[in-house]
Design an enzyme around this catalytic site. Structure first.
Site, PDB file in Angstrom:
ATOM      1  N   ARG A   1       0.877  -1.140  -0.150  1.00 38.80           N
ATOM      2  CA  ARG A   1      -0.071  -0.041   0.096  1.00 38.80           C
ATOM      3  C   ARG A   1       0.743   1.276  -0.103  1.00 38.80           C
ATOM      4  NH1 ARG A   1      -3.366  -3.265   3.726  1.00 38.80           N
ATOM      5  NH2 ARG A   1      -2.695  -1.975   5.484  1.00 38.80           N
TER       6      ARG A   1
ATOM      7  N   ILE B   1       3.442   2.090  13.563  1.00 34.85           N
ATOM      8  CA  ILE B   1       3.654   2.588  14.902  1.00 34.85           C
ATOM      9  C   ILE B   1       3.288   1.662  16.065  1.00 34.85           C
ATOM     10  CG2 ILE B   1       3.453   5.075  13.726  1.00 34.85           C
ATOM     11  CD1 ILE B   1       0.638   5.166  15.399  1.00 34.85           C
TER      12      ILE B   1
ATOM     13  N   ASN C   1       0.376  11.419  11.919  1.00 39.15           N
ATOM     14  CA  ASN C   1      -0.993  11.319  11.276  1.00 39.15           C
ATOM     15  C   ASN C   1      -1.526  10.075  11.572  1.00 39.15           C
ATOM     16  OD1 ASN C   1      -3.136  11.723   9.213  1.00 39.15           O
ATOM     17  ND2 ASN C   1      -1.967   9.980   8.515  1.00 39.15           N
TER      18      ASN C   1
ATOM     19  N   SER D   1      -8.131  15.984  17.035  1.00 36.88           N
ATOM     20  CA  SER D   1      -9.276  16.272  16.313  1.00 36.88           C
ATOM     21  C   SER D   1     -10.192  16.944  17.001  1.00 36.88           C
ATOM     22  CB  SER D   1      -9.881  14.753  16.478  1.00 36.88           C
ATOM     23  OG  SER D   1     -11.212  14.909  15.821  1.00 36.88           O
TER      24      SER D   1
ATOM     25  N   TYR E   1     -12.537   7.306  21.124  1.00 35.05           N
ATOM     26  CA  TYR E   1     -11.556   7.938  20.260  1.00 35.05           C
ATOM     27  C   TYR E   1     -11.308   9.560  20.875  1.00 35.05           C
ATOM     28  CZ  TYR E   1     -10.684  10.660  15.606  1.00 35.05           C
ATOM     29  OH  TYR E   1     -10.045  11.346  14.633  1.00 35.05           O
TER      30      TYR E   1
ATOM     31  N   VAL F   1     -11.201  10.384  24.017  1.00 30.63           N
ATOM     32  CA  VAL F   1     -10.271  10.535  24.987  1.00 30.63           C
ATOM     33  C   VAL F   1      -8.788  10.092  24.659  1.00 30.63           C
ATOM     34  CG1 VAL F   1      -9.466   9.123  27.229  1.00 30.63           C
ATOM     35  CG2 VAL F   1     -12.201   9.634  26.539  1.00 30.63           C
ATOM     36  N   SER F   2      -8.853   9.390  23.442  1.00 28.00           N
ATOM     37  CA  SER F   2      -7.319   9.027  22.656  1.00 28.00           C
ATOM     38  C   SER F   2      -6.828  10.323  22.186  1.00 28.00           C
ATOM     39  CB  SER F   2      -7.486   8.137  21.875  1.00 28.00           C
ATOM     40  OG  SER F   2      -7.893   8.535  20.657  1.00 28.00           O
ATOM     41  N   LYS F   3      -7.669  11.246  21.819  1.00 29.23           N
ATOM     42  CA  LYS F   3      -7.191  12.776  21.071  1.00 29.23           C
ATOM     43  C   LYS F   3      -7.144  13.812  22.366  1.00 29.23           C
ATOM     44  CE  LYS F   3      -7.034  11.249  16.779  1.00 29.23           C
ATOM     45  NZ  LYS F   3      -5.938  11.143  16.101  1.00 29.23           N
TER      46      LYS F   3
HETATM   47  P1  NAP Z   1      -7.710   6.799   7.569  1.00 24.89           P
HETATM   48  O1  NAP Z   1      -8.391   6.903   5.979  1.00 24.89           O
HETATM   49  O2  NAP Z   1      -8.623   5.419   8.252  1.00 24.89           O
HETATM   50  O3  NAP Z   1      -6.008   6.545   7.569  1.00 24.89           O
HETATM   51  C1  NAP Z   1      -5.472   6.143   8.695  1.00 24.89           C
HETATM   52  C2  NAP Z   1      -4.052   5.860   8.227  1.00 24.89           C
HETATM   53  O4  NAP Z   1      -3.315   5.568   9.428  1.00 24.89           O
HETATM   54  C3  NAP Z   1      -3.848   4.897   7.220  1.00 24.89           C
HETATM   55  O5  NAP Z   1      -2.641   5.048   6.483  1.00 24.89           O
HETATM   56  C4  NAP Z   1      -3.643   3.535   8.147  1.00 24.89           C
HETATM   57  O6  NAP Z   1      -2.968   2.737   7.484  1.00 24.89           O
HETATM   58  C5  NAP Z   1      -2.732   4.227   9.205  1.00 24.89           C
HETATM   59  N1  NAP Z   1      -2.525   3.648  10.215  1.00 24.89           N
HETATM   60  C6  NAP Z   1      -3.378   2.978  11.231  1.00 24.89           C
HETATM   61  N2  NAP Z   1      -2.724   2.399  12.184  1.00 24.89           N
HETATM   62  C7  NAP Z   1      -1.396   2.393  11.827  1.00 24.89           C
HETATM   63  C8  NAP Z   1      -0.010   1.959  12.564  1.00 24.89           C
HETATM   64  N3  NAP Z   1      -0.254   1.065  13.584  1.00 24.89           N
HETATM   65  N4  NAP Z   1       0.741   2.099  11.998  1.00 24.89           N
HETATM   66  C9  NAP Z   1       1.090   2.857  10.866  1.00 24.89           C
HETATM   67  N5  NAP Z   1      -0.172   3.343  10.223  1.00 24.89           N
HETATM   68  C10 NAP Z   1      -1.124   3.207  10.495  1.00 24.89           C
HETATM   69  O7  NAP Z   1      -8.082   7.969   8.452  1.00 24.89           O
HETATM   70  P2  NAP Z   1      -7.928   9.466   8.129  1.00 24.89           P
HETATM   71  O8  NAP Z   1      -9.449   9.916   8.142  1.00 24.89           O
HETATM   72  O9  NAP Z   1      -7.081   9.642   7.072  1.00 24.89           O
HETATM   73  O10 NAP Z   1      -7.200   9.792   9.793  1.00 24.89           O
HETATM   74  C11 NAP Z   1      -5.835  10.229   9.793  1.00 24.89           C
HETATM   75  C12 NAP Z   1      -5.616  11.134  10.880  1.00 24.89           C
HETATM   76  O11 NAP Z   1      -6.606  12.058  10.936  1.00 24.89           O
HETATM   77  C13 NAP Z   1      -5.947  10.227  12.303  1.00 24.89           C
HETATM   78  O12 NAP Z   1      -5.090  10.485  13.443  1.00 24.89           O
HETATM   79  C14 NAP Z   1      -7.708  10.592  12.698  1.00 24.89           C
HETATM   80  O13 NAP Z   1      -7.756  10.524  13.900  1.00 24.89           O
HETATM   81  C15 NAP Z   1      -7.334  11.996  12.264  1.00 24.89           C
HETATM   82  N6  NAP Z   1      -8.485  12.893  12.090  1.00 24.89           N
HETATM   83  C16 NAP Z   1      -9.608  12.614  11.021  1.00 24.89           C
HETATM   84  C17 NAP Z   1     -10.593  13.245  10.640  1.00 24.89           C
HETATM   85  C18 NAP Z   1     -11.646  12.991   9.455  1.00 24.89           C
HETATM   86  O14 NAP Z   1     -12.548  13.558   9.282  1.00 24.89           O
HETATM   87  N7  NAP Z   1     -11.293  11.849   8.659  1.00 24.89           N
HETATM   88  C19 NAP Z   1     -11.019  14.334  11.492  1.00 24.89           C
HETATM   89  C20 NAP Z   1     -10.048  14.652  12.438  1.00 24.89           C
HETATM   90  C21 NAP Z   1      -9.182  13.635  12.667  1.00 24.89           C
HETATM   91  P3  NAP Z   1      -3.755   1.400   7.006  1.00 24.89           P
HETATM   92  O15 NAP Z   1      -4.186   1.753   5.647  1.00 24.89           O
HETATM   93  O16 NAP Z   1      -2.628   0.315   6.855  1.00 24.89           O
HETATM   94  O17 NAP Z   1      -4.899   0.928   7.743  1.00 24.89           O
END
Ligand code: NAP
Length: 280
Positions: free
Chosen positions: A39, A62, A88, A135, A190, A192-194
């Site tokens: 990927r 991570i 991220n 977040s 989620y 609490v984690s943030k």
């Molecule tokens: P996403 O599309 O689900 O992407 C998450 C990314 O994190 C993917 O590349 C995933 O890899 C990777 N990941 C998860 N666990 C991992 C690990 N143990 N080691 C390395 N990579 C890992 O989510 P997203 O919406 O882009 O979210 C990205 C960040 O933005 C997160 O921290 C989320 O909390 C924050 N956020 C998102 C939103 C929103 O509206 N989407 C709003 C506020 C904050 P895989 O593809 O291998 O699973």
């Protein structure tokens, strides 16, 4: 040596958008990291097809301490240090029961990010910029209990790393026992984690500011906005490129900026995490 910007979870969603946006403005390599080689390489190839040839791949899970150590060794050998780090990678677990959901969510979004920082921070060059992706779910006002709230609010002044770790463990234990709400915690793993990640950011900035060798190392936490990604089941209105704006702003803050340990909203305005107000 060549400069490097590292993005965790860069293969899709916001991380991919941050890699794209950073590669357009950053004078150095953007290390798109992913926990799955296929990927990650596919994502790098997609960006290289857009002409962004400074994007490179490295494996990074991570949740795996040895994976972090291997990447740190590679970065030290290849670049001699780190100029930008964007934490991220994150999850929004829907696993049941709630106690298990709390365990996996806090493990990745708090403890694994902390492990990454612990292993990568010794490589930060003075002048480097670190971004923790938080977040709007992690606003302090989510916590109603005044005692708990004031403990988190004291991050950046009196709260220690150990005390914060213990708070996160307390939540996991309470979630497992099913009495987290009675103990004043939000019914939302989620969030609490943030909240934990934000408090961590504030302590990290405090430590940088205290170290004369790291006077211009800056860490902030951002809310990217509600985006269309797998994490939101594509319900958010923002694109990943729109969501990446605040992270790129934080990653490219100019020398001697006073934006330090701050809460940067999706439109790049600086908010007061402790006292608000927070936009609707
Ligand atoms: P996403 O599309 O689900 O992407 C998450 C990314 O994190 C993917 O590349 C995933 O890899 C990777 N990941 C998860 N666990 C991992 C690990 N143990 N080691 C390395 N990579 C890992 O989510 P997203 O919406 O882009 O979210 C990205 C960040 O933005 C997160 O921290 C989320 O909390 C924050 N956020 C998102 C939103 C929103 O509206 N989407 C709003 C506020 C904050 P895989 O593809 O291998 O699973």
């Amino acid at each position: 040596m060549r400069k490097v910007a590292i993005v965790t979870g860069g293969n899709k969603g916001l991380g991919f958008g941050i890699c794209r946006g950073l590669a357009q403005v950053f004078d150095g390599d953007v290390l798109l990291t992913a926990r799955n080689t296929q990927r990650g390489i596919q994502a790098v190839q997609d960006l290289q097809k857009e002409g962004l040839t400074n994007v490179k791949f490295h494996l990074l899970d991570i949740d795996d301490s040895e994976s972090i150590a291997a990447m740190a060794a590679f970065v030290k050998e290849t670049y001699g240090g780190i100029d930008v780090l964007v934490n991220n990678a994150g999850i929004k677990s829907r696993t049941e029961p709630f106690g298990l959901q709390a365990k996996v969510t806090i493990a990745t979004n708090y403890f694994s990010v902390q492990d990454c920082c612990h292993q990568l921070f010794p490589l930060l060059r003075n002048g480097s910029r670190v971004v923790n992706v938080g977040s709007s779910s992690g606003v302090l006002e989510r916590i109603q209990d005044q005692d708990l709230k004031s403990k988190f609010a004291s991050s950046g002044s009196t709260l220690t790393y150990e005390e914060l770790d213990n708070l996160m463990r307390d939540f996991m234990e309470a979630a497992n026992a099913g009495d987290h709400v009675a103990k004043g915690w939000p019914d939302h793993t989620y969030a609490v984690s943030k909240i934990g990640l934000t408090a961590l950011t504030r302590i990290q900035q405090q430590k940088f500011s205290e170290n004369p060798d790291l006077k211009d190392v800056v860490i902030n936490h951002v809310h990217p906005g509600y985006m269309s990604t797998d994490l939101t089941c594509h319900k958010g209105p923002l694109t990943i490129d729109q969501g990446a704006k605040s992270s790129i702003f934080a990653a490219t803050l100019p020398p001697n900026t006073d934006v330090k340990g701050q809460y940067i909203w999706s439109d790049c305005q600086i908010l007061d995490w402790v006292h608000g107000p927070i936009p609707a």
